[in-house]
Design an enzyme around this catalytic site. Structure first.
Site, PDB file in Angstrom:
ATOM      1  N   LYS A   1       0.920  -1.269  -0.018  1.00 48.98           N
ATOM      2  CA  LYS A   1      -0.018  -0.075  -0.138  1.00 48.98           C
ATOM      3  C   LYS A   1       0.808   1.366  -0.001  1.00 48.98           C
ATOM      4  O   LYS A   1       0.357   2.417  -0.384  1.00 48.98           O
ATOM      5  CB  LYS A   1      -0.905  -0.003   1.328  1.00 48.98           C
TER       6      LYS A   1
ATOM      7  N   ASP B   1      -8.686  -0.091   6.645  1.00 47.45           N
ATOM      8  CA  ASP B   1      -8.671  -1.259   7.612  1.00 47.45           C
ATOM      9  C   ASP B   1      -7.223  -1.565   8.195  1.00 47.45           C
ATOM     10  O   ASP B   1      -7.040  -2.221   8.913  1.00 47.45           O
ATOM     11  CB  ASP B   1      -8.989  -2.660   6.908  1.00 47.45           C
TER      12      ASP B   1
END
Length: 410
Positions: free
Chosen positions: A85, A134
């Site tokens: 990410k 998340d």
């Protein structure tokens, strides 16, 4: 197959709209393209600490699965964020800030170095980025905000672990815990951004919100190109198993391989938890649909109920198969990697990051899925291990040992 532990029963849907003869055309390139990849690569490749992550050959795992090769792209050390990410959220923050500076200081090219050294701090300090997460995406956005000089507010769902919250806060972001699921956090972030004049930096796209998710997805293609360049010169994968989420990651993998290799691209299998299957449901319906399950899964990073519209525009014809797996498959795969099973060196991998490999092993052990996916003895499979131990406490609770104990056994 031999020695594969019980992995549970997968659920497979082969996409009737998949079209390997379809040319990667203007509509696809408007979302993801090799031209935009070159821009992302030039930028991210110049960041301090950039280095390609390793592509590991899991020879023993392949033998246990009854196939020829498994390549595992290990993102566990990416920019010390322990997740792929880092390539998406932080890149999108940079692109956003560059646009904001150029709007206020016209005619001046803005580089990452300009932002890192605070050359335009008067502008960037007035900018706040926000997102829902998340864990890993929010950490990337918070890191990008800290490095490039703006503020960040990150929304997390009620069940996000304390360790992941603290990892985001460590980069100076304010964290807001929402009483609900990931999709509730997405809506809250968007609403508060509207009220406060903040900028949403999300990896999921929806009507009226497309540009920034495109930047996020394009950043991910850096990882895909690295994997292509690390493959043995004479070998290409026949299959790619890639975890789902909102679809941004599989679309980035699919689009980059589709444009790069055309008809010769591998069979793309999208893997989701049984209980968070929005992409599977969308494939069955032939249009974007919500997940059928309750989103309660150990694979927290994949607990997404709604599809990114941009991602679906790529996956609708680019993805070949949609596979869902039970939680036990992910946990068993984490343990196999940590144990150095089948002669492999031990690997620390998070519960969401192993989903592609878990899907492969689950399908290989299931005769019906194996035939349906064409997993013949000469199959060569590329998987992306997209995270390490992003919460060491969660990792230890699932594996039974800390990440340090896995990497440095007594």
């Amino acid at each position: 197959m031999h020695d594969l532990p019980p992995l549970g029963t997968p659920r497979l849907y082969s996409n009737p709209r998949a079209d390997h003869d379809r040319v990667y055309g203007p509509s696809e390139r408007a979302i993801l393209s090799r031209a935009a990849f070159q821009e992302a690569m030039a930028e991210i490749g110049a960041w301090p600490g950039y280095a390609p992550t390793p592509l590991r050959s899991l020879t023993g795992f392949a033998r246990a699965a009854g196939i020829d090769r498994i390549w595992y792209k290990d993102e566990g050390t990416r920019f010390n964020l322990n997740s792929f990410k880092a390539l998406g959220g932080a890149y999108a923050v940079l692109r956003l800030l560059a646009r904001e500076v150029q709007a206020r200081v016209p005619g001046v090219p803005v580089t990452a170095l300009d932002l890192v050294v605070g050359r335009y701090a008067k502008v960037t300090r007035t900018v706040t980025v926000t997102t829902a997460t998340d864990g890993n995406h929010g950490r990337s956005v918070a890191w990008g905000a800290q490095v490039f000089g703006c503020n960040a507010v990150v929304y997390i769902p009620a069940n996000c672990s304390q360790g992941r919250q603290e990892a985001i806060e460590a980069f100076g972001a304010r964290v807001v815990r929402v009483n609900g699921l990931y999709d509730d956090a997405v809506r809250q972030a968007a609403a508060d951004a509207r009220d406060n004049g903040w900028h949403v930096v999300s990896d999921t796209s929806y009507t009226g919100y497309m540009d920034i998710p495109r930047d996020v997805m394009q950043g991910y293609t850096v990882m895909v190109e690295e994997a292509i360049s690390q493959l043995p010169a004479s070998e290409r994968p026949t299959h790619v198993f890639i975890q789902g989420g909102v679809g941004a990651l599989p679309a980035a993998v699919c689009g980059h391989l589709w444009e790069s290799w055309g008809r010769q691209r591998p069979r793309l299998v999208v893997v989701e938890p049984h209980t968070a299957d929005c992409l599977y449901q969308s494939a069955v319906a032939g249009r974007p649909m919500k997940a059928d399950g309750d989103l309660d899964t150990v694979m927290a990073g994949l607990a997404c109920g709604e599809v990114s519209l941009l991602a679906w525009a790529i996956l609708e014809r680019g993805a070949d198969d949609f596979l869902t797996i039970p939680d036990e498959a992910a946990v068993a795969t984490m343990r196999l990697l940590a144990d150095g099973a089948y002669g492999a060196r031990p690997v620390v991998a998070g519960e969401s990051g192993v989903a592609g490999l878990a899907g492969l092993l689950c399908a290989a052990a299931d005769p019906q899925a194996r035939i349906g996916l064409g997993l013949a003895p000469d199959a060569r499979v590329l998987v992306f291990g997209t995270e390490g131990a992003t919460d060491p406490n969660v990792f230890e609770s699932l594996v039974g040992r800390s990440p340090e104990a896995v990497l440095n056994p007594a």
